[in-house]
Write a protein that holds these residues in place. Structure first.
Motif, PDB file in Angstrom:
ATOM      1  N   ILE A 100       0.832  -1.203   0.000  1.00 63.00           N
ATOM      2  CA  ILE A 100       0.000   0.000   0.000  1.00 63.00           C
ATOM      3  C   ILE A 100       0.870   1.257   0.000  1.00 63.00           C
ATOM      4  O   ILE A 100       0.604   2.214  -0.742  1.00 63.00           O
ATOM      5  N   GLN A 101       1.949   1.248   0.771  1.00 64.22           N
ATOM      6  CA  GLN A 101       2.854   2.405   0.805  1.00 64.22           C
ATOM      7  C   GLN A 101       3.465   2.652  -0.576  1.00 64.22           C
ATOM      8  O   GLN A 101       3.549   3.798  -1.028  1.00 64.22           O
TER       9      GLN A 101
ATOM     10  N   HIS B 118       2.870   5.930  -2.888  1.00 63.51           N
ATOM     11  CA  HIS B 118       3.993   6.700  -3.444  1.00 63.51           C
ATOM     12  C   HIS B 118       3.768   6.938  -4.936  1.00 63.51           C
ATOM     13  O   HIS B 118       3.961   8.063  -5.432  1.00 63.51           O
ATOM     14  N   TRP B 119       3.351   5.910  -5.651  1.00 67.32           N
ATOM     15  CA  TRP B 119       3.050   6.044  -7.087  1.00 67.32           C
ATOM     16  C   TRP B 119       1.927   7.066  -7.291  1.00 67.32           C
ATOM     17  O   TRP B 119       2.028   7.937  -8.171  1.00 67.32           O
ATOM     18  N   LEU B 120       0.876   6.979  -6.468  1.00 69.43           N
ATOM     19  CA  LEU B 120      -0.217   7.950  -6.582  1.00 69.43           C
ATOM     20  C   LEU B 120       0.290   9.371  -6.367  1.00 69.43           C
ATOM     21  O   LEU B 120      -0.029  10.278  -7.134  1.00 69.43           O
TER      22      LEU B 120
ATOM     23  N   ASP C 150     -14.757   6.645  -1.818  1.00 73.81           N
ATOM     24  CA  ASP C 150     -15.149   7.014  -3.175  1.00 73.81           C
ATOM     25  C   ASP C 150     -14.697   5.983  -4.204  1.00 73.81           C
ATOM     26  O   ASP C 150     -15.367   5.771  -5.203  1.00 73.81           O
ATOM     27  N   THR C 151     -13.577   5.356  -3.953  1.00 74.40           N
ATOM     28  CA  THR C 151     -12.986   4.487  -4.958  1.00 74.40           C
ATOM     29  C   THR C 151     -12.138   3.416  -4.290  1.00 74.40           C
ATOM     30  O   THR C 151     -11.658   3.608  -3.171  1.00 74.40           O
ATOM     31  N   THR C 152     -11.965   2.286  -4.964  1.00 73.69           N
ATOM     32  CA  THR C 152     -11.135   1.202  -4.441  1.00 73.69           C
ATOM     33  C   THR C 152     -10.027   0.877  -5.434  1.00 73.69           C
ATOM     34  O   THR C 152     -10.271   0.800  -6.639  1.00 73.69           O
ATOM     35  N   LEU C 153      -8.835   0.665  -4.899  1.00 75.20           N
ATOM     36  CA  LEU C 153      -7.733   0.112  -5.684  1.00 75.20           C
ATOM     37  C   LEU C 153      -7.545  -1.318  -5.201  1.00 75.20           C
ATOM     38  O   LEU C 153      -7.143  -1.550  -4.059  1.00 75.20           O
ATOM     39  N   LEU C 154      -7.900  -2.288  -6.050  1.00 74.96           N
ATOM     40  CA  LEU C 154      -7.735  -3.702  -5.751  1.00 74.96           C
ATOM     41  C   LEU C 154      -6.408  -4.138  -6.355  1.00 74.96           C
ATOM     42  O   LEU C 154      -6.251  -4.163  -7.570  1.00 74.96           O
ATOM     43  N   ILE C 155      -5.470  -4.458  -5.490  1.00 73.01           N
ATOM     44  CA  ILE C 155      -4.072  -4.682  -5.870  1.00 73.01           C
ATOM     45  C   ILE C 155      -3.706  -6.144  -5.679  1.00 73.01           C
ATOM     46  O   ILE C 155      -4.019  -6.727  -4.640  1.00 73.01           O
ATOM     47  N   HIS C 156      -3.058  -6.714  -6.667  1.00 77.28           N
ATOM     48  CA  HIS C 156      -2.462  -8.036  -6.459  1.00 77.28           C
ATOM     49  C   HIS C 156      -1.000  -7.960  -6.882  1.00 77.28           C
ATOM     50  O   HIS C 156      -0.696  -7.771  -8.057  1.00 77.28           O
TER      51      HIS C 156
END
Length: 183
Positions: A7-8, A12-14, A69-75
């Motif tokens: 997540i960190q 950072h990318w965001l 508001d929004t979800t980032l689903l990360i794998h």
């Protein structure tokens, strides 16, 4: 790598690319309001990942936008091949329809090796959708509509993003502490 580290890295990318380079002029407001949900999937196979997607679609449907508001689903590891992940995005779009959320939620994708059609893998334009990990971005269409209404000429965002990336080049991307494809 722990969920917190994933997540960190994503944050950072965001901060550096998406918000810092203004690749998405709508991202900053939900970021500063802490309305982005980060979900790291530990699924061992596609079915498990799609189960995680089902849960996130249900969660967004049941949660007010002013909370999430929004979800980032990360794998971080299940989809190293971009072509396969691109197929997963198509499945995700079908699942949105199955959940009767078409017109309510939409799916965007990001991947470390993202590649637009008719480009070479090394083309800097691909970096507009490159992220440290494969990510499905679940976005509320109402939020998109509000953001677009407040942004003059949203059609120029894509072209502006390419111009920004061409200006900074791969060297500029790397100075932001972001990885290049395949690193």
């Amino acid at each position: 790598m722990s969920h917190a580290e994933i997540i960190q890295t994503t944050q950072h990318w965001l901060e550096q690319a998406v918000i810092g380079l203004n690749l998405c002029p709508f991202a900053k407001s939900v970021y500063v309001k802490n309305q982005i949900r980060y979900v790291v999937s530990d699924a061992k196979h596609l079915d498990g990942f799609l189960d995680d997607l089902d849960r996130e679609l249900d969660f967004l449907q049941q949660t007010p936008a002013d909370e999430v508001d929004t979800t980032l689903l990360i794998h971080p590891s299940l989809f190293p091949d971009f072509a396969i992940f691109n197929d997963v995005q198509a499945l995700a779009e079908d699942i949105v329809v199955e959940h009767e959320l078409d017109g309510i939620l939409q799916v965007a994708s990001f991947h470390p090796d993202f590649q637009f059609a008719d480009t070479e893998p090394s083309d800097i334009s691909n970096y507009t959708n490159r992220a440290p990990y494969p990510i499905l971005h679940l976005i509320r269409e109402d939020s998109i509509a509000k953001a677009v209404a407040a942004f003059p000429n949203p059609d120029v965002i894509f072209e502006r993003n390419i111009a920004t990336l061409e200006k900074i080049g791969l060297a500029g991307w790397l100075t932001l502490g972001l990885k290049a494809s395949g690193q």
